[in-house]
Design an enzyme around this catalytic site. Structure first.
Site, PDB file in Angstrom:
ATOM      1  N   GLU A 144       0.849  -1.185   0.000  1.00 16.01           N
ATOM      2  CA  GLU A 144       0.000   0.000   0.000  1.00 16.01           C
ATOM      3  C   GLU A 144       0.892   1.246   0.000  1.00 16.01           C
ATOM      4  OE1 GLU A 144      -3.734   2.099   2.359  1.00 16.01           O
ATOM      5  OE2 GLU A 144      -2.868   0.271   3.154  1.00 16.01           O
ATOM      6  N   ASN A 288      -2.736  -6.370   5.479  1.00 16.78           N
ATOM      7  CA  ASN A 288      -2.816  -7.398   4.451  1.00 16.78           C
ATOM      8  C   ASN A 288      -3.686  -8.574   4.914  1.00 16.78           C
ATOM      9  OD1 ASN A 288      -0.458  -5.958   3.206  1.00 16.78           O
ATOM     10  ND2 ASN A 288       0.571  -6.858   4.963  1.00 16.78           N
ATOM     11  N   GLU A 321      -5.531  -2.723  12.828  1.00 14.89           N
ATOM     12  CA  GLU A 321      -5.266  -3.549  11.652  1.00 14.89           C
ATOM     13  C   GLU A 321      -6.215  -4.741  11.586  1.00 14.89           C
ATOM     14  OE1 GLU A 321      -3.487  -2.100   9.575  1.00 14.89           O
ATOM     15  OE2 GLU A 321      -2.606  -0.648  10.946  1.00 14.89           O
ATOM     16  N   GLU A 343      -9.846   4.206   6.319  1.00 16.24           N
ATOM     17  CA  GLU A 343      -9.006   4.642   7.425  1.00 16.24           C
ATOM     18  C   GLU A 343      -9.776   5.443   8.474  1.00 16.24           C
ATOM     19  OE1 GLU A 343      -6.378   3.322   8.005  1.00 16.24           O
ATOM     20  OE2 GLU A 343      -5.626   2.590   6.077  1.00 16.24           O
TER      21      GLU A 343
END
Length: 884
Positions: A144, A288, A321, A343
Site C-alpha cells: 500500500e 494485508n 489492523e 481509514e
C-alpha cells in the site's frame, strides 16, 4: 561532494542549483477523472523463487474484459523500476508488448486471456521499503499504496479485486518460514535443500493487500473461537529472542476479535491469522488479508522495555489492523481518493475499542490532543485538503491526519447524531450492501443515512470541504431564560476560498452556579451560518459547558471569564469538558502574555486563577489518577501557536516554561506529596498503578521546572529505583532537559542497559532530541554521527529527527539551525526513502504562520530543497505546495 555536507551558503551549491534544469512537476491525478478499469483480473497465481539479492517472480493473470470498462483492447499493467524478462499470452511467448514509461502494455483481442509475466527484483537494494525488500536477512512486502507494481506488472489499483494463489520456493536455512495471505494449502522440500509453500486466499482483494514474508521467525501461538464456533489459529511471528515480548500483542488481538463480534457483529473469515513484526517499516502496520505486517514498535512490549503508552499503542494498532479485515479488506476503496472510507472508519473503531479496554475519558482526551497537534495545523496550512481529496500527485502524501483522524471525527459525528444503536444499523447495512466491493465514501454515508434514518445531504460537505470550522459562542441571560448564540465560519483553504455552512453537532450543558449541577445535557446542531437556542429555568446566569466530549472537530471562540473556567475545571461532570476548561484557562493566559497584553497585575491574577484550578486537580480525592494526569498537562506549544494568526515560537516557549516553573514553585508541597504517594505504588498493569505512574512523571516535570536541583535528585532516585520503563523513561525525560551532572549518568546507563535493543535505543535518541537542554541542537548533530544511528531504518530516523522537528526549542531556534537541520535531512533522506523524507516537509511548510524573521529562514530551507534537481514525487509535491 555529498550535498548533505555542503555549506548552506557555498558558491558551489548556488551554481549547481542555478545550472540544474527546471524540475518537471508530477502529473496531477483528479478524482473527477476516474474511469473503471478496462480489464479485470479475477484470478492471479504468483510463483516466487526467493533470494535476498535476486528474487524471480512469475505472475499468471487471468484477465477478463470489464463490461463496465471502455472496451479498450490494450491491457495496461503498472510497473515501477522493473523490466519484463518474458511475456506470454495464453501460453505463447509474445514480442509485441511495449513499455509506456514504467507500464507494460499488451494488445489483446477477445474477452478473456491468461497473461504471464516474468520479472526479477533485488530486495536488498530496495531502500524505499515499498514492494519486496530485505530487512535483517528477512524478505517482506509493503504494497500500500502502489508497491505491488515494484514486484510484478499488474493493474495496481484498488478497484481490481483478485483471488490470489502464491507459491514460494527458497533456501530452507535462509528462509525457514514462508508466509503469504490466506491459508497454507501445501508445503514440501526439494532435493537441493530448498523448500516450498503454497498459499491461497479465497477472498478477492486488491493488489495493495498482497503480502509475503520469508525468513527466520518464531511464533507465539494461540487460538480464538468465533461466535459461530469456528477455531482460528493465531500467530505473532518475531525474530528469535523476541517472543517473550509478544504476549500483550496476542492478548490485544484476541480482545479485538471478541470486541468486533460484540460491537459491530463482524466475525473473522479465515482459518488462520498471522502477524509479523518487521524492524524496517515505513508505517505503523499494514492490514494485508490474513497476514498483517507490523513495525516492531507496535508488537513488542514488556514492562522492562515498554512504557504504559507503548502498551496502549500496541493494543490500539493491533486492533486497528484487525478491524480492517472488514472495514478495508472485505470492503475496500474504489480509488485512493476514498482512502478515508477505510481509514477514518477504522480509526473510529480502534478508538472505541481502546476506550472500552481502558479509560473512556482519558482515551477521548488523548485522541483530541493528537487531532489538535497534527490535524488542526494541517487544516490551516498550505497542505490543507478535505478528508476525501479532489486531486493528488503522490498518493503516499495523503496518509495524513486529515484522512485518518479527522475522517474518524466526521464519522463519530454521524454516530453522535444517530445514537450508537441506530449507527450500528447503518454500519450493518454498509457491510451487507458492499461486502466484496470496492466502495466510495458516498456509499458509506448513504448506508448510514438509510440505516440510521438520518438526513445527511448537508452533512456530506464534511467530506468535500477542508478547514477547521470556527464556532463563535455567546451566552446571554434575561429573566429565567439563557440564550445561546452560535455562529460558524469555515476558513478559506488552498483551492477553496468560499465555504458553505456545515452541520455541527454540539453537546451542551448549562450549570447552576450555586449548586454546581446541570439539568441534563442537550445536543444542538448548528447547520446555518448563525443560530440561537434558548434554555429556560435559570434565575441566575448559568455557566456554559459546550462541545462536551469534543462532539465536533471545531475550534470554539468563546470569550469567558476566568472564574467560569475555574468553575468548570472543578465541577464539570464531562471529563473532556473539564480538561478543556483547564486548557482554555491556560491558553487565554499564555496567548495574552505572548501578545504582550499582560501587566504585572494581570499576570499575577491570571497565574493565581490557574494555580487555584491546578491545586484543585492535584488534591481532588474524587479524581482517578489517570484523569488527574491528563488534567495536569499544559497545552502544547504547537497548539498555542495555532491560536494566533502569526506566532512567535520563542515567546511561546519562554512564557509556557515560565508558567510551568511558577506552578512548580507555587504548588511545590502538593506536587512533592503527589510524587511521594505515587512512588509508593508497586508496579502492575491495572488502572490504579498506571495512574500512579502517570502522575508521578507529571509531578516530576513540574518539580524540576520549579527547582532543578530537587527535580534532578528525585529523577535520579526514580531512575535508580525503577522496575519498569514508564518510570525509567519518565526520569530520563526530565533529566535530559537539565544541565546537571545526573543527566549524563542516567543517559549513559540507559544506553548501556539496553544496548542491542533497537526499540529502546530509539527512545534514547528521541529523549535527547526532544529535550529542552541548552545545547539540544549540538547534541542532535552529535547523535547523528553516533554509531547506533542509521539513515536506512525509518524508526531510527524518526526517533532522532522527528523528535527534533516537533521540539519547539530545537526546531525554532532563533539561529535557524533547527530549520537547516531538517532541510539537510530531507535532502539526504529523499534518495534513500522518499516516503519518510516527505513526512518532514510540513514542519517547514508552516512558515506563513510564523513571525517574519523565522518565516524567512523556513522558506529559505524549502527553496533549497526545491532546487534539488532529482527530488522524488513525494517530496516535490509537499515542497511545491508549501511554497506555492
Amino acid at each position: 561532494m555529498d550535498i548533505a555536507s555542503r555549506p548552506a551558503d557555498s558558491d558551489e551549491n548556488t551554481q549547481i542549483a542555478d545550472a540544474a534544469p527546471p524540475p518537471q512537476a508530477p502529473p496531477v491525478i483528479r478524482r473527477e477523472d476516474y474511469l473503471p478499469p478496462a480489464w479485470l483480473v479475477p484470478e492471479i497465481a504468483l510463483d516466487f523463487t526467493l533470494g535476498l539479492t535476486a528474487t524471480r517472480v512469475v505472475s499468471k493473470l487471468h484477465v477478463a474484459r470489464n463490461p463496465d470498462g471502455n472496451g479498450a483492447s490494450t491491457l495496461r499493467l503498472n510497473g515501477d523500476q522493473i523490466t519484463p524478462l518474458a511475456v506470454r499470452v495464453d501460453g505463447a511467448a509474445v514480442s509485441d508488448w511495449r513499455l509506456d514509461g514504467a507500464d507494460l502494455l499488451i494488445e489483446l483481442s477477445g474477452d478473456a486471456h491468461i497473461v504471464e509475466v516474468e520479472t526479477q527484483v533485488n530486495p536488498a537494494a530496495n531502500s524505499q521499503l515499498m514492494g519486496l525488500y530485505a530487512s535483517n536477512g528477512m524478505l517482506c512486502t509493503q504494497c500500500e499504496a502502489e508497491g505491488f507494481r515494484r514486484i510484478t506488472f499488474f493493474p495496481d489499483r484498488p478497484d481490481v479485486l483478485s483471488t490470489y494463489s502464491v507459491r514460494m520456493t527458497g533456501d530452507k536455512t535462509t528462509f525457514p518460514i514462508l508466509l503469504a495471505n490466506g491459508n497454507c494449502t501445501a508445503q514440501g522440500e526439494n532435493a537441493d535443500g530448498s523448500h516450498w509453500a503454497e498459499w491461497h486466499d479465497p477472498w478477492p482483494k486488491p493488489s495493495y493487500l498482497f503480502a509475503l514474508v520469508a525468513g527466520e521467525l518464531v511464533s507465539n501461538h494461540s487460538t480464538f473461537t468465533t461466535m459461530s464456533g469456528r477455531k482460528v489459529d493465531l500467530n505473532i511471528w518475531v525474530r528469535p529472542g523476541d517472543e517473550d515480548r509478544t504476549q500483550h500483542a496476542m492478548d490485544s488481538l484476541i480482545a479485538s476479535m471478541k470486541w468486533d463480534e460484540e460491537t459491530f457483529g463482524r466475525e473473522y473469515d479465515l482459518d488462520l491469522f498471522n502477524v509479523v513484526a518487521v524492524s524496517d517499516f515505513n508505517m505503523g502496520a499494514m492490514e494485508n488479508k490474513g497476514l498483517n505486517v507490523f513495525n516492531t514498535r507496535y508488537v513488542l512490549a514488556d514492562p522492562e522495555t515498554a512504557t504504559d503508552g507503548d502498551f496502549d499503542a500496541v493494543e490500539g494498532v493491533i486492533g486497528h489492523e484487525y478491524f480492517h479485515n472488514w472495514s478495508g479488506n472485505r470492503i475496500t476503496c474504489r480509488d485512493w481518493f476514498q482512502l478515508s472510507l477505510k481509514e477514518g472508519f477504522t480509526v473510529l473503531r480502534d478508538q472505541l475499542f481502546s476506550a472500552d479496554m481502558g479509560s473512556e475519558a482519558v482515551k477521548r482526551i488523548e485522541d483530541v490532543r493528537i487531532l489538535r497537534a497534527a490535524q488542526f495545523p494541517e487544516d490551516s496550512g498550505p497542505l490543507a485538503h478535505p478528508i476525501r481529496p479532489d486531486s493528488y500527485q503522490e498518493i503516499n502524501n495523503f496518509y495524513t491526519a486529515t484522512v485518518y483522524n479527522k475522517g474518524a471525527e466526521v464519522i463519530r459525528m454521524m454516530r453522535t447524531m444517530a445514537g450508537p444503536e441506530q449507527f450500528r444499523k447503518g454500519t450493518d447495512l454498509y457491510f451487507d450492501r458492499h461486502d466484496g466491493e470496492a466502495a466510495t465514501c458516498e456509499d458509506f454515508v448513504k448506508a448510514i443515512e438509510d440505516g440510521a434514518g438520518l438526513d445527511l445531504k448537508q452533512f456530506r460537505l464534511w467530506y468535500s470541504q477542508a478547514g477547521t470550522p470556527q464556532v463563535s459562542v455567546s451566552l446571554s441571560h434575561e429573566g429565567s431564560t439563557a440564550t445561546l448564540k452560535l455562529t460558524q465560519k469555515v476558513p478559506a483553504t488552498p483551492g477553496q476560498p468560499d465555504k458553505q455552512p456545515m452541520p455541527i453537532p454540539l453537546r451542551v450543558a448549562l450549570f447552576d452556579r450555586d449548586t454546581g449541577a446541570h439539568a441534563g445535557e442537550k445536543l444542538v446542531v448548528l447547520d446555518k451560518p448563525s443560530d440561537t437556542f434558548t434554555f429556560d429555568g435559570f434565575a441566575k446566569p448559568p455557566v456554559l459547558s459546550i462541545n462536551r466530549g469534543f462532539s465536533a472537530p471545531v475550534s470554539i471562540d468563546f470569550d469567558r471569564e476566568a472564574e467560569d473556567l475555574v468553575f468548570l475545571a472543578a465541577n464539570d461532570d464531562d471529563p473532556f469538558a473539564r480538561y478543556e476548561a483547564m486548557q482554555n484557562l491556560v491558553v487565554q493566559h499564555l496567548v495574552t502574555a505572548v501578545s504582550g497584553g499582560l501587566s504585572d497585575e494581570t499576570r499575577a491574577a491570571g497565574r493565581a486563577a490557574i494555580g487555584k484550578a491546578f491545586t484543585a486537580i492535584l488534591t481532588d480525592p474524587a479524581l482517578d489518577d489517570l484523569m488527574r494526569g491528563e488534567l495536569m498537562i499544559l497545552p502544547a506549544e504547537g497548539y498555542l501557536a495555532e491560536q494566533m494568526l502569526i506566532a512567535d515560537p520563542g515567546a511561546i516557549h519562554t512564557e509556557r516554561e515560565a508558567l510551568k516553573a511558577w506552578l512548580g514553585r507555587e504548588c511545590a508541597d502538593d506536587l512533592t506529596a503527589l510524587h511521594d504517594r505515587a512512588v509508593a505504588v508497586p508496579y502492575s498493569r491495572d488502572a490504579a498503578a498506571r495512574g500512579a505512574r502517570k502522575i508521578k512523571n507529571q509531578a516530576l516535570v513540574y518539580i524540576a521546572a520549579g527547582n532543578a536541583q530537587e527535580g534532578a535528585r528525585r529523577a535520579l532516585d526514580q531512575y535508580r529505583a525503577a522496575d519498569n520503563m514508564t518510570d525509567r523513561q519518565g526520569a530520563v525525560l526530565v533529566l535530559a532537559s537539565l544541565d546537571v551532572p545526573e543527566r549524563e549518568e542516567a543517559l549513559a546507563d540507559f544506553r548501556s542497559r539496553y544496548e542491542g535493543n533497537a526499540l529502546v535505543i530509539d527512545k534514547w535518541f528521541s529523549l535527547q532530541a526532544g529535550s529542552f537542554h541548552p545545547e539540544v541542537l549540538a547534541n542532535i548533530r552529535k547523535l547523528a554521527e553516533h554509531p547506533d544511528f542509521t539513515m536506512t531504518n525509518p524508526n531510527r530516523v524518526r526517533a532522532l529527527y522527528m523528535a527534533a522537528a516537533v521540539n519547539p526549542k530545537a526546531f525554532h531556534d532563533a539561529s535557524g539551525d533547527g530549520y537547516r537541520l531538517i532541510g539537510d535531512l530531507i535532502r539526504r533522506l529523499d534518495p534513500i526513502n522518499p516516503q519518510t523524507a516527505a513526512r518532514f516537509v510540513p514542519s517547514l511548510g508552516r512558515w506563513r504562520r510564523i513571525e517574519p524573521v523565522r518565516a524567512a529562514m523556513m522558506r529559505e530551507e524549502l527553496e533549497r530543497i526545491a532546487a534539488e534537481p532529482s527530488l522524488s514525487r513525494d517530496v516535490r509535491e509537499q515542497v511545491s505546495k508549501s511554497l506555492g
